[in-house]
Design a protein around this motif. Structure first.
Motif, PDB file in Angstrom:
ATOM      1  N   ALA A 191       1.213  -1.033  -0.136  1.00 32.57           N
ATOM      2  CA  ALA A 191      -0.238   0.211   0.115  1.00 32.57           C
ATOM      3  C   ALA A 191       0.653   0.813   0.419  1.00 32.57           C
ATOM      4  CB  ALA A 191      -0.930   0.340   1.507  1.00 32.57           C
ATOM      5  N   ARG A 192       2.046   1.155   0.842  1.00 32.05           N
ATOM      6  CA  ARG A 192       3.252   2.381   0.811  1.00 32.05           C
ATOM      7  C   ARG A 192       3.764   2.260  -0.547  1.00 32.05           C
ATOM      8  NH1 ARG A 192       5.723   4.608   6.452  1.00 32.05           N
ATOM      9  NH2 ARG A 192       3.536   4.355   7.717  1.00 32.05           N
ATOM     10  N   TRP A 193       3.904   1.515  -1.132  1.00 29.70           N
ATOM     11  CA  TRP A 193       4.568   1.498  -2.570  1.00 29.70           C
ATOM     12  C   TRP A 193       3.523   1.848  -3.517  1.00 29.70           C
ATOM     13  CZ3 TRP A 193       3.563  -2.344  -6.689  1.00 29.70           C
ATOM     14  CH2 TRP A 193       4.587  -1.849  -8.066  1.00 29.70           C
ATOM     15  N   GLU A 194       2.121   1.829  -3.354  1.00 24.23           N
ATOM     16  CA  GLU A 194       1.112   2.124  -4.319  1.00 24.23           C
ATOM     17  C   GLU A 194       1.600   3.707  -3.509  1.00 24.23           C
ATOM     18  OE1 GLU A 194      -2.113   2.791  -7.174  1.00 24.23           O
ATOM     19  OE2 GLU A 194      -0.330   1.669  -6.983  1.00 24.23           O
ATOM     20  N   GLN A 195       0.937   4.175  -2.659  1.00 22.76           N
ATOM     21  CA  GLN A 195       0.825   5.693  -2.387  1.00 22.76           C
ATOM     22  C   GLN A 195       1.714   6.786  -2.715  1.00 22.76           C
ATOM     23  OE1 GLN A 195       2.057   7.660  -0.160  1.00 22.76           O
ATOM     24  NE2 GLN A 195       0.209   9.577  -0.223  1.00 22.76           N
ATOM     25  N   LYS A 196       3.208   6.053  -3.183  1.00 19.57           N
ATOM     26  CA  LYS A 196       4.204   5.880  -2.964  1.00 19.57           C
ATOM     27  C   LYS A 196       4.661   6.819  -5.025  1.00 19.57           C
ATOM     28  CE  LYS A 196       7.345   6.862   0.755  1.00 19.57           C
ATOM     29  NZ  LYS A 196       8.594   5.601   1.260  1.00 19.57           N
ATOM     30  N   THR A 197       4.370   5.402  -6.522  1.00 17.35           N
ATOM     31  CA  THR A 197       4.700   5.180  -6.853  1.00 17.35           C
ATOM     32  C   THR A 197       3.170   5.559  -8.150  1.00 17.35           C
ATOM     33  OG1 THR A 197       4.633   3.164  -6.566  1.00 17.35           O
ATOM     34  CG2 THR A 197       6.481   3.891  -6.591  1.00 17.35           C
ATOM     35  N   ARG A 198       2.005   5.082  -7.309  1.00 13.77           N
ATOM     36  CA  ARG A 198       0.963   4.865  -8.243  1.00 13.77           C
ATOM     37  C   ARG A 198       0.941   3.141  -9.686  1.00 13.77           C
ATOM     38  NH1 ARG A 198      -1.912   6.376  -4.580  1.00 13.77           N
ATOM     39  NH2 ARG A 198      -2.206   8.100  -4.288  1.00 13.77           N
ATOM     40  N   LYS A 199       1.882   2.836  -9.180  1.00 18.26           N
ATOM     41  CA  LYS A 199       2.398   1.584 -10.137  1.00 18.26           C
ATOM     42  C   LYS A 199       1.116   0.407 -10.527  1.00 18.26           C
ATOM     43  CE  LYS A 199       7.393   2.329 -11.194  1.00 18.26           C
ATOM     44  NZ  LYS A 199       8.547   1.815 -10.740  1.00 18.26           N
ATOM     45  N   LEU A 200       0.981   0.175  -9.308  1.00 18.36           N
ATOM     46  CA  LEU A 200      -0.695  -0.653  -9.100  1.00 18.36           C
ATOM     47  C   LEU A 200      -1.442  -0.592 -10.124  1.00 18.36           C
ATOM     48  CD1 LEU A 200      -0.387  -2.698  -5.796  1.00 18.36           C
ATOM     49  CD2 LEU A 200      -0.175  -3.572  -8.432  1.00 18.36           C
ATOM     50  N   SER A 201      -1.722   1.084  -9.993  1.00 17.71           N
ATOM     51  CA  SER A 201      -3.262   1.604 -10.095  1.00 17.71           C
ATOM     52  C   SER A 201      -2.513   2.041 -11.552  1.00 17.71           C
ATOM     53  CB  SER A 201      -3.046   3.227  -9.977  1.00 17.71           C
ATOM     54  OG  SER A 201      -3.407   3.497  -8.357  1.00 17.71           O
ATOM     55  N   ARG A 202      -1.660   2.360 -12.665  1.00 23.09           N
ATOM     56  CA  ARG A 202      -1.625   2.197 -13.743  1.00 23.09           C
ATOM     57  C   ARG A 202      -1.276   0.410 -14.493  1.00 23.09           C
ATOM     58  NH1 ARG A 202       2.244   6.379 -11.915  1.00 23.09           N
ATOM     59  NH2 ARG A 202       4.154   4.890 -12.104  1.00 23.09           N
ATOM     60  N   ALA A 203      -1.140   0.049 -13.758  1.00 17.35           N
ATOM     61  CA  ALA A 203      -1.052  -1.500 -14.115  1.00 17.35           C
ATOM     62  C   ALA A 203      -2.646  -2.174 -14.715  1.00 17.35           C
ATOM     63  CB  ALA A 203      -0.038  -2.010 -12.979  1.00 17.35           C
ATOM     64  N   PHE A 204      -3.150  -1.594 -13.393  1.00 17.65           N
ATOM     65  CA  PHE A 204      -4.324  -2.084 -13.945  1.00 17.65           C
ATOM     66  C   PHE A 204      -5.457  -0.597 -14.385  1.00 17.65           C
ATOM     67  CE2 PHE A 204      -3.193  -4.983 -10.358  1.00 17.65           C
ATOM     68  CZ  PHE A 204      -3.636  -5.971 -10.140  1.00 17.65           C
ATOM     69  N   ALA A 261      -6.886  -2.043  -8.940  1.00 21.12           N
ATOM     70  CA  ALA A 261      -5.834  -2.100  -8.208  1.00 21.12           C
ATOM     71  C   ALA A 261      -6.295  -2.015  -6.394  1.00 21.12           C
ATOM     72  CB  ALA A 261      -4.915  -0.501  -8.261  1.00 21.12           C
ATOM     73  N   CYS A 262      -7.197  -1.380  -6.191  1.00 21.49           N
ATOM     74  CA  CYS A 262      -8.000  -1.906  -4.360  1.00 21.49           C
ATOM     75  C   CYS A 262      -8.694  -3.273  -4.934  1.00 21.49           C
ATOM     76  CB  CYS A 262      -8.371  -0.533  -3.654  1.00 21.49           C
ATOM     77  SG  CYS A 262      -9.091  -0.615  -2.637  1.00 21.49           S
ATOM     78  N   TYR A 263      -8.995  -3.528  -5.504  1.00 18.74           N
ATOM     79  CA  TYR A 263      -9.729  -4.496  -5.405  1.00 18.74           C
ATOM     80  C   TYR A 263      -8.919  -5.784  -5.594  1.00 18.74           C
ATOM     81  CZ  TYR A 263     -13.958  -1.905  -6.989  1.00 18.74           C
ATOM     82  OH  TYR A 263     -14.772  -0.529  -6.372  1.00 18.74           O
ATOM     83  N   ALA A 264      -8.237  -6.224  -6.630  1.00 19.65           N
ATOM     84  CA  ALA A 264      -7.124  -7.147  -6.648  1.00 19.65           C
ATOM     85  C   ALA A 264      -5.994  -6.778  -4.964  1.00 19.65           C
ATOM     86  CB  ALA A 264      -5.411  -5.733  -7.780  1.00 19.65           C
TER      87      ALA A 264
END
Length: 225
Positions: free
Chosen positions: A59-72, A78-81
């Motif tokens: 979650a902290r990695w996502e908050q800093k990079t948004r890479k999961l949001s971009r990937a999905f 991304a949150c559902y995943a």
């Protein structure tokens, strides 16, 4: 005279209890039922410790990079995943917890209908706290949606959040405690202590960071207005 000069015997009757040692006697008795080298016990401890570490790091990695949001392609997907992964890991943790209990001895003093009903009551209370927290927060609120930029308009103050802080964590702990009591399992009781300690550490780690996220949102709102 010889009895009066002898040191108190820790578990030798109420007249002889040394209360400085009483807790140690209880812990020694409980640990006598637990084999820490048992593979199921080790697996339970590892999953208990790993799960909050996993979701906080991701979650902290996502908050800093948004890479999961971009990937999905969407912060919601991304949150559902991540939520699905957390649910799977929690199911695995519960399985390991149960197998660890079943692989080790039961405590006869807990193996009775009264203790079983007490465990069932704890399980019911824990389930109410967990489910009511989920319904109050929703899926994204439960599974770290604020780290994905999915923020609520205001802090949730309905039940059970008006009763205690972090009700989902403590409800989960009550579930494990009830499950351990129902199985008359000293191993389960010991693992429940591990669950509570890990959650306490997770809360210390999560709460300041979550507060910072909402503080940033408030600051941005004031700048716009």
């Amino acid at each position: 005279m010889s009895n009066s000069l002898a040191g108190p015997d820790c578990c030798g009757g109420l007249g002889n209890i040394d209360f400085r040692q009483a807790d140690l006697c209880v812990m020694t008795r409980l640990l006598g039922y637990v084999d820490p080298s048992d593979p199921y016990f080790v697996a339970a401890v590892v999953t208990i410790a790993f799960n909050p570490l996993f979701w906080n790091v991701v979650a902290r990695w996502e908050q800093k990079t948004r890479k999961l949001s971009r990937a999905f392609g969407s912060p919601y997907l991304a949150c559902y995943a991540l939520g699905g992964a957390i649910l799977f890991l929690n199911a695995l943790r519960s399985h390991c917890f149960t197998q660890a209990m079943l692989s080790q001895p039961r405590m006869h003093s807990l193996d009775n209908p009264v203790a079983y009903r007490a465990g069932l009551a704890l399980l019911a209370v824990g389930s109410v706290l967990v489910l009511s927290s989920f319904f109050a927060l929703g899926f994204t609120g439960t599974f770290l949606g604020d780290y994905f930029g999915i923020l609520k308009e205001a802090r949730v103050t309905t039940f059970p959040f008006n009763m205690l802080d972090n009700p989902m964590y403590w409800g989960s702990t009550a579930n494990y405690l009830g499950w351990a009591v129902m199985h008359a399992s000293p191993t389960g009781l010991g693992l429940t202590v591990v669950v509570a300690l890990i959650y306490a550490v997770a809360i210390l780690y999560e709460e300041p960071f979550t507060a910072e996220i909402y503080q940033q949102k408030s600051s941005q709102f004031r700048k716009r207005s």
